[in-house]
Design a protein around this motif. Structure first.
Motif, PDB file in Angstrom:
ATOM      1  N   ILE A  19     -17.842   5.995   5.306  1.00 35.56           N
ATOM      2  CA  ILE A  19     -17.615   6.979   6.375  1.00 35.56           C
ATOM      3  C   ILE A  19     -16.121   7.189   6.595  1.00 35.56           C
ATOM      4  N   LEU A  20     -15.380   6.068   6.682  1.00 36.91           N
ATOM      5  CA  LEU A  20     -13.935   6.162   6.901  1.00 36.91           C
ATOM      6  C   LEU A  20     -13.227   6.800   5.708  1.00 36.91           C
ATOM      7  N   LEU A  22     -14.477   9.130   3.828  1.00 33.61           N
ATOM      8  CA  LEU A  22     -14.700  10.573   3.972  1.00 33.61           C
ATOM      9  C   LEU A  22     -13.748  11.166   5.009  1.00 33.61           C
ATOM     10  N   ILE A  23     -13.586  10.457   6.135  1.00 30.69           N
ATOM     11  CA  ILE A  23     -12.646  10.911   7.166  1.00 30.69           C
ATOM     12  C   ILE A  23     -11.223  10.948   6.606  1.00 30.69           C
ATOM     13  N   ILE A  26     -10.822  14.023   4.427  1.00 29.84           N
ATOM     14  CA  ILE A  26     -10.717  15.211   5.278  1.00 29.84           C
ATOM     15  C   ILE A  26      -9.325  15.280   5.916  1.00 29.84           C
ATOM     16  N   GLY A  27      -8.821  14.115   6.348  1.00 24.95           N
ATOM     17  CA  GLY A  27      -7.485  14.067   6.944  1.00 24.95           C
ATOM     18  C   GLY A  27      -6.408  14.491   5.965  1.00 24.95           C
ATOM     19  N   ASN A 104      -0.176  12.544  11.711  1.00 24.81           N
ATOM     20  CA  ASN A 104      -1.319  12.371  10.809  1.00 24.81           C
ATOM     21  C   ASN A 104      -1.017  11.383   9.695  1.00 24.81           C
ATOM     22  N   LEU A 111      -5.500   4.050   8.711  1.00 24.85           N
ATOM     23  CA  LEU A 111      -6.900   4.180   8.290  1.00 24.85           C
ATOM     24  C   LEU A 111      -7.099   3.640   6.877  1.00 24.85           C
TER      25      LEU A 111
END
Length: 205
Positions: A19-20, A22-23, A26-27, A104, A111
């Protein structure tokens, strides 16, 4: 810990990691999109940008020729609550995009450390290794940079390139983030101690 519990822990770690990841992807995409938009709008005419003052922030937008528009909300702690005529809406828009890119990058760096830690948990027999200690410390450092440095830098960029009015806002420093970073540093030391105990057990056996 029983074998079935270890298997369950690894499955959860793998799911959260995916999940992370994928995030994270996207980031990265959004970061590059913001940089591309900034580059394109750098040569756009000044009259295409407008700013609207709200209760807590500015809404600065770029108006396209077909009647549509897109914009960003800029908090007053980044661009002060001034008369609209006192600054350039284009400069505010581009400066905010650039400063958001810095934010970001810091978030994505932290992340990435979490993803690497979860990847270790899902693959190895134990999370207690020196690489995870280093990753936890990097994560804590990124939290401190986020909490203490990033927003003041964004305000500084707003002062230099937009308003030309120096302003210090202590609300830009996030004490909760500093506290979380301290806790992560403590967890890193616990992991380091866990490595020591594990080595002691392996040596004994």
């Amino acid at each position: 810990m029983r074998q079935d519990s270890i298997i369950s822990l690894k499955k959860r770690a793998r799911t959260i990691k995916n999940i992370l990841a994928l995030i994270f992807i996207i980031g990265i995409i959004l970061l590059f999109a913001a940089l591309i938009v900034s580059f394109i709008l750098f040569s756009a005419p000044e009259q295409g940008f407008t700013a609207e003052k709200g209760n807590l922030d500015w809404f600065v937008k770029y108006n396209l020729s077909n009647g549509t528009a897109f914009g960003v909300y800029i908090p007053f702690r980044i661009i002060q609550s001034l008369n609209i005529e006192m600054f350039s809406a284009k400069s505010a828009f581009l400066t905010y995009l650039a400063s958001s890119a810095i934010l970001n990058i810091v978030i994505l760096y932290g992340l990435k450390q979490v993803i690497n830690i979860l990847n270790t948990i899902s693959r190895n027999t134990t999370p207690f290794n020196i690489d995870n200690v280093k990753r936890l410390k990097k994560l804590a450092s990124s939290m401190i940079v986020y909490s203490v440095v990033v927003d003041p830098i964004r305000s500084l960029l707003g002062w230099v390139f937009v308003t030309k009015i120096f302003c210090v806002d202590l609300s830009n420093i996030h004490l909760s983030g500093i506290l979380i970073a301290v806790i992560i540093f403590i967890i890193a030391d616990i992991f380091k101690y866990g490595i020591f105990l594990q080595d002691e057990v392996d040596t004994t056996l």
